[in-house]
Scaffold this active site. Structure first.
Site, PDB file in Angstrom:
ATOM      1  CE  LYS A  22      -1.846   1.767   4.012  1.00 42.41           C
ATOM      2  NZ  LYS A  22      -1.640   3.209   4.107  1.00 42.41           N
ATOM      3  CG  ASN A  23       2.476   2.692   3.518  1.00 43.14           C
ATOM      4  OD1 ASN A  23       1.292   2.968   3.334  1.00 43.14           O
ATOM      5  ND2 ASN A  23       3.001   2.548   4.727  1.00 43.14           N
ATOM      6  NE  ARG A  92      -2.450  12.130   8.387  1.00 38.01           N
ATOM      7  CZ  ARG A  92      -2.549  13.420   8.601  1.00 38.01           C
ATOM      8  NH1 ARG A  92      -3.698  13.963   8.863  1.00 38.01           N
ATOM      9  NH2 ARG A  92      -1.473  14.184   8.574  1.00 38.01           N
ATOM     10  CB  CYS A 116      -5.276  11.235  12.014  1.00 35.72           C
ATOM     11  SG  CYS A 116      -3.759  10.351  12.036  1.00 35.72           S
ATOM     12  NE  ARG A 121       0.454  10.821  10.049  1.00 35.14           N
ATOM     13  CZ  ARG A 121      -0.056   9.730   9.484  1.00 35.14           C
ATOM     14  NH1 ARG A 121      -1.021   9.083  10.069  1.00 35.14           N
ATOM     15  NH2 ARG A 121       0.408   9.274   8.340  1.00 35.14           N
ATOM     16  N   PRO A 122       2.017  16.556  11.453  1.00 42.17           N
ATOM     17  CG  PRO A 122       4.057  17.079  12.458  1.00 42.17           C
ATOM     18  CD  PRO A 122       2.921  16.094  12.506  1.00 42.17           C
ATOM     19  CG  ASP A 124       7.329  20.227  10.385  1.00 42.07           C
ATOM     20  OD1 ASP A 124       6.522  19.290  10.534  1.00 42.07           O
ATOM     21  OD2 ASP A 124       8.489  20.190  10.842  1.00 42.07           O
ATOM     22  CG  LEU A 125      10.003  17.324   8.393  1.00 42.26           C
ATOM     23  CD1 LEU A 125      10.214  15.868   8.787  1.00 42.26           C
ATOM     24  CD2 LEU A 125      11.324  18.098   8.510  1.00 42.26           C
ATOM     25  CG  ASP A 308       2.569   1.547   9.365  1.00 40.44           C
ATOM     26  OD1 ASP A 308       2.229   2.392  10.206  1.00 40.44           O
ATOM     27  OD2 ASP A 308       2.714   1.825   8.151  1.00 40.44           O
ATOM     28  NE  ARG A 400      -7.221   4.412   5.303  1.00 40.12           N
ATOM     29  CZ  ARG A 400      -6.258   4.602   6.204  1.00 40.12           C
ATOM     30  NH1 ARG A 400      -6.532   4.524   7.483  1.00 40.12           N
ATOM     31  NH2 ARG A 400      -5.044   4.905   5.823  1.00 40.12           N
TER      32      ARG A 400
HETATM   33  C1  UD1 Z   1       4.117   6.925   6.280  1.00 34.33           C
HETATM   34  C2  UD1 Z   1       3.220   5.731   6.071  1.00 34.33           C
HETATM   35  C3  UD1 Z   1       2.594   5.291   7.385  1.00 34.33           C
HETATM   36  C4  UD1 Z   1       3.681   5.062   8.437  1.00 34.33           C
HETATM   37  C5  UD1 Z   1       4.615   6.250   8.541  1.00 34.33           C
HETATM   38  C6  UD1 Z   1       5.812   6.000   9.437  1.00 34.33           C
HETATM   39  C7  UD1 Z   1       2.451   5.981   3.795  1.00 34.33           C
HETATM   40  C8  UD1 Z   1       1.301   6.192   2.877  1.00 34.33           C
HETATM   41  N1  UD1 Z   1       2.182   6.085   5.110  1.00 34.33           N
HETATM   42  O1  UD1 Z   1       3.301   8.001   6.729  1.00 34.33           O
HETATM   43  O2  UD1 Z   1       1.854   4.097   7.154  1.00 34.33           O
HETATM   44  O3  UD1 Z   1       3.084   4.830   9.691  1.00 34.33           O
HETATM   45  O4  UD1 Z   1       5.120   6.608   7.237  1.00 34.33           O
HETATM   46  O5  UD1 Z   1       6.518   4.898   8.987  1.00 34.33           O
HETATM   47  O6  UD1 Z   1       3.546   5.714   3.366  1.00 34.33           O
HETATM   48  N2  UD1 Z   1       6.611  14.386  10.779  1.00 34.33           N
HETATM   49  C9  UD1 Z   1       6.905  15.681  11.096  1.00 34.33           C
HETATM   50  N3  UD1 Z   1       6.794  16.622  10.115  1.00 34.33           N
HETATM   51  C10 UD1 Z   1       6.391  16.305   8.843  1.00 34.33           C
HETATM   52  C11 UD1 Z   1       6.111  14.970   8.542  1.00 34.33           C
HETATM   53  C12 UD1 Z   1       6.225  14.032   9.540  1.00 34.33           C
HETATM   54  O7  UD1 Z   1       7.267  15.998  12.226  1.00 34.33           O
HETATM   55  O8  UD1 Z   1       6.323  17.196   8.003  1.00 34.33           O
HETATM   56  C13 UD1 Z   1       6.738  13.353  11.835  1.00 34.33           C
HETATM   57  C14 UD1 Z   1       5.430  12.599  12.086  1.00 34.33           C
HETATM   58  O9  UD1 Z   1       4.581  13.297  12.966  1.00 34.33           O
HETATM   59  C15 UD1 Z   1       5.943  11.303  12.661  1.00 34.33           C
HETATM   60  C16 UD1 Z   1       7.245  11.085  11.885  1.00 34.33           C
HETATM   61  O10 UD1 Z   1       7.628  12.361  11.381  1.00 34.33           O
HETATM   62  O11 UD1 Z   1       6.257  11.470  14.021  1.00 34.33           O
HETATM   63  C17 UD1 Z   1       7.144  10.108  10.747  1.00 34.33           C
HETATM   64  O12 UD1 Z   1       6.041  10.430   9.931  1.00 34.33           O
HETATM   65  P1  UD1 Z   1       6.083  10.215   8.374  1.00 34.33           P
HETATM   66  O13 UD1 Z   1       7.214   9.344   8.004  1.00 34.33           O
HETATM   67  O14 UD1 Z   1       5.985  11.533   7.690  1.00 34.33           O
HETATM   68  O15 UD1 Z   1       4.706   9.435   8.114  1.00 34.33           O
HETATM   69  P2  UD1 Z   1       3.916   9.478   6.755  1.00 34.33           P
HETATM   70  O16 UD1 Z   1       4.849   9.677   5.641  1.00 34.33           O
HETATM   71  O17 UD1 Z   1       2.745  10.404   6.885  1.00 34.33           O
END
Ligand code: UD1
Length: 423
Positions: A22-23, A92, A116, A121-122, A124-125, A308, A400
């Site tokens: 899926k991812n 998301r 969520c 789920r920020p 910013d990155l 996950d 999902r």
């Molecule tokens: C993806 C996966 C999800 C998995 C997660 C972590 C998909 C579709 N989803 O979600 O199933 O649980 O990776 O392996 O691939 N963060 C920030 N700022 C940002 C983005 C993220 O601080 O801009 C933080 C998040 O809050 C979290 C961490 O970084 O603590 C990892 O999140 P991230 O890797 O971004 O998760 P997703 O890519 O949304």
């Protein structure tokens, strides 16, 4: 809404084939809109999230077909560059369209993903990385409005955040950098196999990416990308979930056509519990035991133990001999399943981002409610092992992310019925 009714205590035996990840498939489908021509993606699981992504692509103007596990996307008529709230709120991962949309048309308007159930789920990155490439980004009325100033321009980007790397921020920045002018270096890139899969797809489209699979990606921008044909990698989270289903029911389950190499941290933890594992190039077999040992788990970005699989592992450890401590370092609040597992007889308490799991001898069937995708899978595992009948409401979460979940479990001997929920 449907619910599952599980008669617990059946020993699962046999083998299932891993579905496509899926991812991987979600960002790959998103990236397909960057091409000048059509792309063909194989091994696509039939999931609600995939259907949602295909709907968004169609909304944007792409021609899409999905037959027998193969998706064709022809993005030539794409003429929109916004992703409305109705789509983003249910998935998301639709944020993974941000980079591809900017690469295609220089503009994107995106409903801001809110918090969520698994915690904040920020984004910013995502914003920081894209700004470095020359994108103007503002937030207005719950929408991210992004536009490139002239052309996308390569740069050095340190993409680490408070919790380490970000999977989808890496996907977004890599996609945009693929067609940026000059070279982009992404330091602290996510190393998840699904990111490598996306990178390999982009390379087939004509992108120039070095360091795939490492935390430092070097991307030399190209003028345009072509359509490509690609087979999605097997889903490591689905694989782990089925192996745990075998282990928690004291059965013997093999997952075929999977990639054991993507599950190192998980297999290591399973063997620490005393479970016997036999892995080949593309299969893993697990032989359950009547008793297994506790172990401590820390979730981390790949190659660490995947967040996950945390909930499913917790279900398994709730029946271990001894106390296990599970520390969640990726989404520190991702413990919504704890209360429901306790309703089934588990003994789990929380201390901040740690769950203290005191192994119990038996779980007992009860009425529980699914709350997110992986938490739902954990409840199914617990229900399979519990004595008596477990009713799990709101199982739509499972669809999902798990392709033919109940069919696969039933083929292993599970007794699961899907019926209309009465509450
Ligand atoms: C993806 C996966 C999800 C998995 C997660 C972590 C998909 C579709 N989803 O979600 O199933 O649980 O990776 O392996 O691939 N963060 C920030 N700022 C940002 C983005 C993220 O601080 O801009 C933080 C998040 O809050 C979290 C961490 O970084 O603590 C990892 O999140 P991230 O890797 O971004 O998760 P997703 O890519 O949304």
């Amino acid at each position: 809404m449907d619910r599952f009714v599980i008669e617990g205590g059946k020993i699962l035996k046999g083998s299932v084939t891993a579905s496509g990840a899926k991812n991987s498939v979600l960002p790959i489908l998103a990236a397909s809109i960057m091409a000048k021509g059509a792309s063909v993606i194989h091994s696509v699981p039939d999931l609600q999230d995939v259907r949602t992504m295909l709907k968004i692509l169609q909304y944007l103007g792409a021609k899409v077909s999905f037959k027998n596990g193969t998706v064709e996307v022809d993005p030539q008529a794409v003429n929109k560059n916004d992703a409305p709230y109705e789509f983003v709120k249910t998935m998301r991962a639709s944020i993974s369209l941000l980079g591809p949309m900017l690469a295609r048309s220089g503009k994107a308007k995106f409903s801001l993903p809110g918090g969520c159930i698994i915690g904040p789920r920020p984004i910013d990155l995502h914003i920081k990385g894209l700004q470095k490439l020359g994108v103007d980004i503002k937030i207005e009325d719950g929408y991210v409005i992004a536009e490139t100033k002239g052309k996308l321009k390569g740069d050095y980007i340190f993409l680490g955040g408070a919790f380490g790397s970000s999977v989808l921020a890496t996907a977004n920045v890599m996609c945009a950098a693929a067609v940026a002018k000059g070279t982009t270096v992404i330091e602290f890139a996510a190393c998840e196999p699904e990111i490598s899969d996306l990178a390999n797809f982009l390379v087939k489209m004509g992108a120039r990416i070095e360091g795939i699979g490492s935390p430092c990606l070097v991307i030399k921008g190209v003028k345009s990308l072509r359509g490509a044909e690609h087979r999605v990698i097997p889903d490591r989270i689905e694989t782990g979930t089925f192996l745990l289903a075998g282990a928690i029911t004291r059965g013997c389950v093999a997952v075929e056509k999977c990639q054991p190499i993507h599950l190192g941290a998980f297999l290591e933890k399973m063997s620490e519990t005393g479970i016997e594992i036999c892995a080949g190039k593309d299969f893993i077999e697990i032989k359950g035991k009547n008793e297994w040992k506790s172990t401590d788990v820390v979730t981390l970005a790949y190659p660490g133990f995947p967040t996950d699989l945390q909930a499913q592992m917790m279900a398994f450890l709730s029946l271990a001999d001894g106390v296990s401590i599970i520390t969640e370092k990726v989404f520190p609040e991702r413990f919504i399943h704890v209360g429901e597992l306790n309703r089934l007889g588990a003994s789990i308490s929380l201390d901040g981002s740690k769950a203290i799991v005191k192994g119990v001898k038996n779980l007992f069937g009860a009425r529980v409610m699914a709350s997110d995708l992986r938490a739902s899978a954990a409840l199914v595992l617990a229900g399979l092992a519990a004595e008596g009948t477990t009713h799990i409401s709101r199982i739509y979460h499972l669809f999902r992310g798990y392709h033919k979940f109940e069919e696969k479990l039933m083929s292993l001997g599970a007794e699961i019925k899907r019926e209309k929920d009465t509450i």
